[in-house]
Scaffold this active site. Structure first.
Site, short mmCIF file in Angstrom:
data_model
loop_
_atom_site.label_atom_id
_atom_site.label_comp_id
_atom_site.label_asym_id
_atom_site.label_seq_id
_atom_site.Cartn_x
_atom_site.Cartn_y
_atom_site.Cartn_z
N ILE A 12 0.84 -1.21 0.00
CA ILE A 12 0.00 0.00 0.00
C ILE A 12 0.87 1.25 0.00
O ILE A 12 0.58 2.22 -0.72
CB ILE A 12 -0.96 -0.01 1.20
N ALA A 75 3.39 -1.73 9.38
CA ALA A 75 3.03 -2.75 10.36
C ALA A 75 3.29 -4.15 9.82
O ALA A 75 3.24 -4.39 8.61
CB ALA A 75 1.55 -2.63 10.73
N TYR A 141 -2.67 -8.80 16.12
CA TYR A 141 -2.54 -7.82 15.04
C TYR A 141 -3.57 -6.70 15.20
O TYR A 141 -3.22 -5.51 15.25
CB TYR A 141 -2.70 -8.49 13.67
N HIS A 189 -3.28 -13.17 0.64
CA HIS A 189 -4.47 -12.49 0.13
C HIS A 189 -5.13 -13.31 -0.97
O HIS A 189 -4.46 -13.92 -1.80
CB HIS A 189 -4.12 -11.10 -0.38
#
Length: 330
Positions: A12, A75, A141, A189
């Protein structure tokens, strides 16, 4: 604006760097390349490989580059790993982020845009998910992201930090020109996993659970294009001028797609049949997760350009089919 993008070589973050340039801003990237890819960032953009928790290294960057705002995408984000290795996640996602924020405040950099997650909601109280719903993460998380959100509220009150936290749903897709895209190791994903099966890189794709209370029995999820996500992060800049501002936004399309629908979309776009293996449900998988993003649309003027999973898959297919080995093919 001079913007430090922490994690700017990741999936991202690298797309956001491109959007920043397109919007006339000057990004600077900080990424230790544990998961990021140097090839994902143009060579003319200042790039540092320090750790976000290294206060003196961050301080030097803030001073040298004249940073006005920090965006944080750095992260660790594997839910299962966070359950097995919680200290790793607390150390990077929370402790190192607090060190970053501490350094920012010491250097009077008080604008912050944070990549959060819908995992802070845990099993949602209702659907679609709105920002005011209770947050009760079910894994480390999600908990570390919520801990940072709570720290941001405290820092806004105590020190005048202005921030926006975006709670993502399922980021997906790739740059429309096919130059950068998703390259994770391991990949978890759904869309890239299905594409790998279509490309013959994996034998099949598994569906975990076919007996959910959904139209076709498989889980429903909200997929949002990575460029749409990036545009929201930049649209919020104008809202951070007043000290102590604290903003929270969901980012999703609001239209969920089932696992079978996503498989169908990949088959349609690729023209290839994918072998499907049905398996039992995974513990902790809710039947459906999708967002109400009307707040971002109303307050930020945010618009979703990729409004169907097929449009998202087209961009992902363009990247993966031309870069079957990810950034190693650059």
């Amino acid at each position: 604006m001079k913007v430090l993008v922490v994690g700017g070589a990741g999936y991202i973050g690298s797309h956001c760097v491109r959007q920043l340039v397109a919007a006339g801003h000057q990004p600077v990237v900080l990424d230790n390349l544990v998961f990021g890819h140097r090839a994902a960032v143009a060579g003319n953009i200042p790039f540092y490989t320090d750790n976000l928790g290294d206060k003196e290294a961050v301080r030097a960057i803030l001073k040298k580059e004249g940073i006005e705002l920090v965006m944080h995408f750095a992260a660790y984000a594997y839910v299962g790993e966070s359950v097995d290795k919680p200290l790793k996640y607390y150390d990077n996602n929370l402790v190192a982020t607090l060190r970053l924020l501490e350094t920012m405040l010491e250097e009077n950099v008080k604008k912050f845009v944070f990549s959060s997650t819908c995992a802070t909601y845990g099993v949602p109280a209702g659907l679609p998910i709105v920002e005011t719903m209770p947050q009760a993460p079910i894994n480390p998380y999600g908990q570390t992201k919520l801990d940072v959100e709570n720290a941001l509220k405290a820092l806004a009150h105590a020190h005048g930090l202005s921030f926006a936290a975006f709670r993502y749903f399922n980021a997906a897709g790739a740059a429309t020109d096919g130059s950068i895209g998703e390259d994770h190791n391991p990949e978890t994903h759904l869309i890239p996993l299905i594409i790998d099966a279509a490309l013959g890189k994996r034998e099949s794709i598994k569906i975990f659970g076919t007996d959910y209370d959904t139209p076709d029995g498989t889980c429903l999820r909200d997929y949002v294009h990575v460029d749409d996500l990036s545009r929201a992060h930049i649209a919020v800049f104008d809202k951070l001028g007043h000290p102590g501002t604290g903003l929270f936004y969901n980012l999703g399309t609001g239209t969920p797609y089932s696992v079978r629908e996503v498989i169908d979309a990949v088959e349609k776009v690729s023209g290839k049949k994918v072998k499907v293996v049905e398996d039992v449900r995974r513990p902790g998988d809710p039947p459906a997760l999708y967002a109400d993003s009307s707040k971002a649309k109303t307050e930020l003027g945010w618009k979703v350009e990729f409004d169907s999973v097929e449009k998202i898959v087209e961009t992902a297919w363009n990247w993966h089919s031309t870069h079957p080995n990810g950034f190693a093919d650059r």
